[in-house]
Motif scaffolding. Structure first.
Motif, PDB file in Angstrom:
ATOM      1  N   GLY A 298     -96.267 -13.161 -94.794  1.00 23.83           N
ATOM      2  CA  GLY A 298     -96.571 -13.472 -95.921  1.00 23.83           C
ATOM      3  C   GLY A 298     -95.436 -14.553 -96.846  1.00 23.83           C
ATOM      4  N   VAL A 299     -96.300 -15.327 -98.220  1.00 22.13           N
ATOM      5  CA  VAL A 299     -95.283 -15.645 -99.171  1.00 22.13           C
ATOM      6  C   VAL A 299     -96.068 -15.617 -99.992  1.00 22.13           C
ATOM      7  N   THR A 300     -95.527 -16.464-101.319  1.00 17.48           N
ATOM      8  CA  THR A 300     -95.612 -16.540-102.905  1.00 17.48           C
ATOM      9  C   THR A 300     -96.283 -17.133-103.763  1.00 17.48           C
ATOM     10  N   TRP A 301     -97.185 -16.713-104.562  1.00 20.60           N
ATOM     11  CA  TRP A 301     -98.166 -17.414-105.632  1.00 20.60           C
ATOM     12  C   TRP A 301     -97.625 -19.309-106.109  1.00 20.60           C
ATOM     13  N   SER A 302     -97.628 -20.265-106.532  1.00 20.30           N
ATOM     14  CA  SER A 302     -96.783 -21.374-107.391  1.00 20.30           C
ATOM     15  C   SER A 302     -97.531 -21.067-108.450  1.00 20.30           C
ATOM     16  N   ASN A 303     -96.617 -21.941-109.661  1.00 22.81           N
ATOM     17  CA  ASN A 303     -97.289 -21.960-111.170  1.00 22.81           C
ATOM     18  C   ASN A 303     -98.140 -20.744-112.135  1.00 22.81           C
ATOM     19  N   VAL A 304     -96.989 -19.696-111.247  1.00 18.70           N
ATOM     20  CA  VAL A 304     -97.492 -17.890-111.906  1.00 18.70           C
ATOM     21  C   VAL A 304     -96.224 -18.550-113.179  1.00 18.70           C
ATOM     22  N   PRO A 305     -96.728 -18.394-114.859  1.00 17.31           N
ATOM     23  CA  PRO A 305     -95.867 -18.297-115.794  1.00 17.31           C
ATOM     24  C   PRO A 305     -94.318 -17.063-115.569  1.00 17.31           C
ATOM     25  N   ASP A 306     -93.189 -17.422-115.318  1.00 16.59           N
ATOM     26  CA  ASP A 306     -92.111 -17.262-115.962  1.00 16.59           C
ATOM     27  C   ASP A 306     -92.843 -15.521-115.880  1.00 16.59           C
ATOM     28  N   GLU A 307     -92.249 -14.972-114.646  1.00 15.96           N
ATOM     29  CA  GLU A 307     -91.834 -13.383-114.366  1.00 15.96           C
ATOM     30  C   GLU A 307     -90.412 -12.987-114.746  1.00 15.96           C
ATOM     31  N   ASN A 308     -89.434 -13.364-115.908  1.00 17.37           N
ATOM     32  CA  ASN A 308     -88.150 -12.957-115.622  1.00 17.37           C
ATOM     33  C   ASN A 308     -87.403 -13.502-114.243  1.00 17.37           C
ATOM     34  N   GLY A 309     -87.613 -14.538-113.475  1.00 16.75           N
ATOM     35  CA  GLY A 309     -86.648 -14.591-112.401  1.00 16.75           C
ATOM     36  C   GLY A 309     -87.782 -13.423-110.973  1.00 16.75           C
ATOM     37  N   SER A 310     -88.220 -13.297-111.195  1.00 11.69           N
ATOM     38  CA  SER A 310     -89.680 -12.070-110.000  1.00 11.69           C
ATOM     39  C   SER A 310     -90.641 -13.536-109.422  1.00 11.69           C
ATOM     40  N   ARG A 311     -91.200 -12.901-107.974  1.00 18.51           N
ATOM     41  CA  ARG A 311     -92.138 -13.918-107.810  1.00 18.51           C
ATOM     42  C   ARG A 311     -93.244 -13.214-107.866  1.00 18.51           C
ATOM     43  N   LEU A 312     -94.348 -13.327-107.136  1.00 14.81           N
ATOM     44  CA  LEU A 312     -95.566 -12.814-106.560  1.00 14.81           C
ATOM     45  C   LEU A 312     -95.946 -12.743-105.279  1.00 14.81           C
ATOM     46  N   PHE A 313     -96.020 -12.107-104.390  1.00 10.28           N
ATOM     47  CA  PHE A 313     -96.255 -11.932-102.459  1.00 10.28           C
ATOM     48  C   PHE A 313     -97.160 -11.272-102.640  1.00 10.28           C
ATOM     49  N   ILE A 314     -98.194 -11.942-101.585  1.00 12.83           N
ATOM     50  CA  ILE A 314     -98.405 -10.967-100.729  1.00 12.83           C
ATOM     51  C   ILE A 314     -98.411 -11.641 -98.887  1.00 12.83           C
ATOM     52  N   GLY A 315     -98.744 -10.653 -98.211  1.00 15.75           N
ATOM     53  CA  GLY A 315     -98.794 -10.846 -96.773  1.00 15.75           C
ATOM     54  C   GLY A 315     -99.867 -10.408 -95.750  1.00 15.75           C
ATOM     55  N   TRP A 316    -100.081 -11.080 -94.129  1.00 16.81           N
ATOM     56  CA  TRP A 316    -101.067 -10.602 -94.351  1.00 16.81           C
ATOM     57  C   TRP A 316    -100.668  -9.200 -92.933  1.00 16.81           C
ATOM     58  N   MET A 317    -102.132  -8.806 -93.731  1.00 14.19           N
ATOM     59  CA  MET A 317    -101.852  -7.267 -92.360  1.00 14.19           C
ATOM     60  C   MET A 317    -102.374  -6.250 -91.377  1.00 14.19           C
TER      61      MET A 317
END
Length: 509
Positions: A298-317
């Motif tokens: 799993g890795v995170t999305w780039s260029n996402v608008p500021d999410e108050n220091g968080s990141r959006l992630f998805i992994g291979w299940m």
């Protein structure tokens, strides 16, 4: 007494929290509805999929690329499959984005929005999307060469619909090492340069570039450490601590080396000065993002608008132990639900990565209904989530059992006195396809009392979050029918006091 919150998303069923007989909804002949086909998770329309790649947000769309073999349901010559979403829940399948070429097949990588046009690919003010990936030359590998992996780039000027490979590929040659792959690229705002985290056998190597075309080596992290497997699919990104400071998180996927066997992903928290990553703990220490068997690369999305220091992630299940032989037929593999990662601090002042399901899951949900016995008409809303409240204390022993009418079951055992969570899927349906699939899956409950449990159960998976995502456990199951009967088995110190339910629609309708 502590209050324990249990919420489970079930797809689809008639549900009764006390075990009243339930029936599956007949959706035969519908799109994306084969046996075990996930109904709230992304999966390819057909054939093989593994690592998520190239995740970038651009002009209202979340792009998800993935390792794809269009000619088989087992791993083979890698392409980049492609899908987009506006909400991280509903997905639209798009044509294959990147095909193999003279430099090799297309292994894992990342994508960025080059908003300053540092690459020069943009024209007349256009912002290019740039994919950075590994070329794997199977011909060189067959000849006995070890430098068969190099890094290449491609760009798109039409929101990722079509891609043109850079004529100067490879942009990073192999220095003479067998494992040299999976570039994850971010923009470092202080250095005003691109930084690449690259998986290099037993370490993560960092490179820098001003234009995405020419790369300079900066440093290594983890060199010489026995991780138990080969390093893959790194990710490096800044996050904000609860008190507003900046820390950096480094994700490292290992195959093998996971705590429950096979492949898994751990993380480090530390500092990155634009040149070198310094971990807050030794490189040998193991802090796992997910203790289940089936959340990898799993890795995170780039260029996402500021999410108050968080990141959006998805992994291979899935897990490399058995990914090629799980019993699906038309397609093979799916992704976890997208998750929001944030930095939290425990009672001792130690930072950890917390994981939550994305809030947009509410878009496919009905209203909560409360009660001790709950049934919902599946013809009106053919998918359900329910939530149960349980009172317990720190020394309790209790069990959550997922069952169906065929006798299949998957069991979570919370032993709060021993500080251990155990998941048993040995009787969960089809399991004979691999000897390790029935191994017990365990996770430490070493962070104090359990106060909240949230679970998502789909046709062939369960995703468990404990204490708001302090602990994650993701596992596949292949039951004869949906595990749509959930029971909490009480000890003398555990009492079910209330429950509630709401529906979740299939994302493929």
């Amino acid at each position: 007494m502590k209050k324990l919150l249990i919420s489970l998303f079930i797809v689809p069923m008639m549900l009764s929290c006390t075990g009243v007989k339930k029936e599956n909804v007949n959706r035969s002949g519908e799109y994306m509805n084969e046996p075990w086909r996930p109904q709230v998770h992304f999966s390819p329309e057909n054939q093989w999929m593994n690592d998520p790649n190239g995740m970038v947000y651009f002009e209202g769309e979340y792009h998800l690329f993935y390792q794809y073999h269009p000619d088989s349901t087992v791993w083979g010559p890698m392409h980049w499959g492609h899908a987009i979403s506006k909400d991280l829940i509903h997905w639209e399948h798009l044509p294959i984005a990147l095909y193999p070429d003279s430099l090799g097949t297309i292994f894992s990588g990342s994508a960025v929005a080059d908003v300053n046009n540092t690459s020069g690919f943009g024209k007349d003010g256009e912002i290019p999307l740039v994919a950075i990936y590994t070329n794997h030359s199977h011909e060189k590998e067959a000849n006995g060469d070890i430098d068969y992996q190099t890094q290449g780039i491609a760009y798109s000027l039409d929101n990722g619909r079509t891609w043109k490979k850079y004529e100067g590929n490879p942009v990073l040659d192999n220095p003479g090492i067998r494992d040299f792959r999976d570039p994850k690229v971010i923009w470092h705002k202080d250095r005003e340069e691109w930084i690449m985290a690259l998986a290099v056998k037993d370490r993560v190597s960092f490179y820098s570039s001003t234009d995405l075309k020419t790369w300079a080596f900066e440093s290594d992290f983890g060199s010489g450490v026995d991780h138990g497997g080969v390093v893959e699919c790194p990710d490096l990104f800044p996050m904000t601590t609860p008190d507003g400071k900046e820390k950096w998180v480094l994700l490292v996927s290992l195959n093998p080396g996971a705590p429950n066997g096979g492949s898994g992903t751990k993380y480090y928290i530390g500092d990155f000065d634009g040149t070198e990553f310094t971990s807050d703990w030794p490189a040998e220490k193991e802090v796992w993002l997910d203790y289940g068997k089936d959340n990898y690369a799993g890795v995170t999305w780039s260029n996402v608008p500021d999410e108050n220091g968080s990141r959006l992630f998805i992994g291979w299940m899935s897990n490399w132990q058995y990914a090629n032989v799980v019993p699906t037929e038309k397609w093979r593999s799916s992704n976890t639900l997208p998750r929001k990662l944030t930095l939290k601090e425990d009672a001792s002042g130690n930072l950890f990565v917390q994981s939550e399901f994305v809030e947009t899951l509410d878009k496919i949900a009905s209203e909560w209904e409360k009660g001790n016995v709950l049934t919902v008409n599946p013809e009106e809303f053919p998918a359900y989530q329910y939530q149960m409240n349980v009172e317990t204390n720190e020394s309790s022993l209790f069990e959550i059992a997922l069952k169906n009418t065929k006798g299949d079951k998957a069991i979570f055992l919370f032993d709060l006195e021993k500080g251990l969570l155990t998941f048993d899927r040995s009787n969960s349906g089809q399991t004979a396809f691999h000897e390790n699939f029935t191994d017990l899956v365990t996770a430490p409950l070493d962070f104090g009392p359990v106060t909240e449990i949230e679970m998502v159960v789909d046709q062939s998976s369960s995703e468990l979050l404990v204490n708001g995502g302090r602990l994650q456990m993701t596992n596949l199951v292949f039951p004869q029918e949906l595990l749509n009967n959930v029971e909490v088995v009480e000890s003398s110190q555990t009492k079910v006091v209330s429950s509630q339910v709401r529906g979740l629609k299939s994302i493929w309708k």
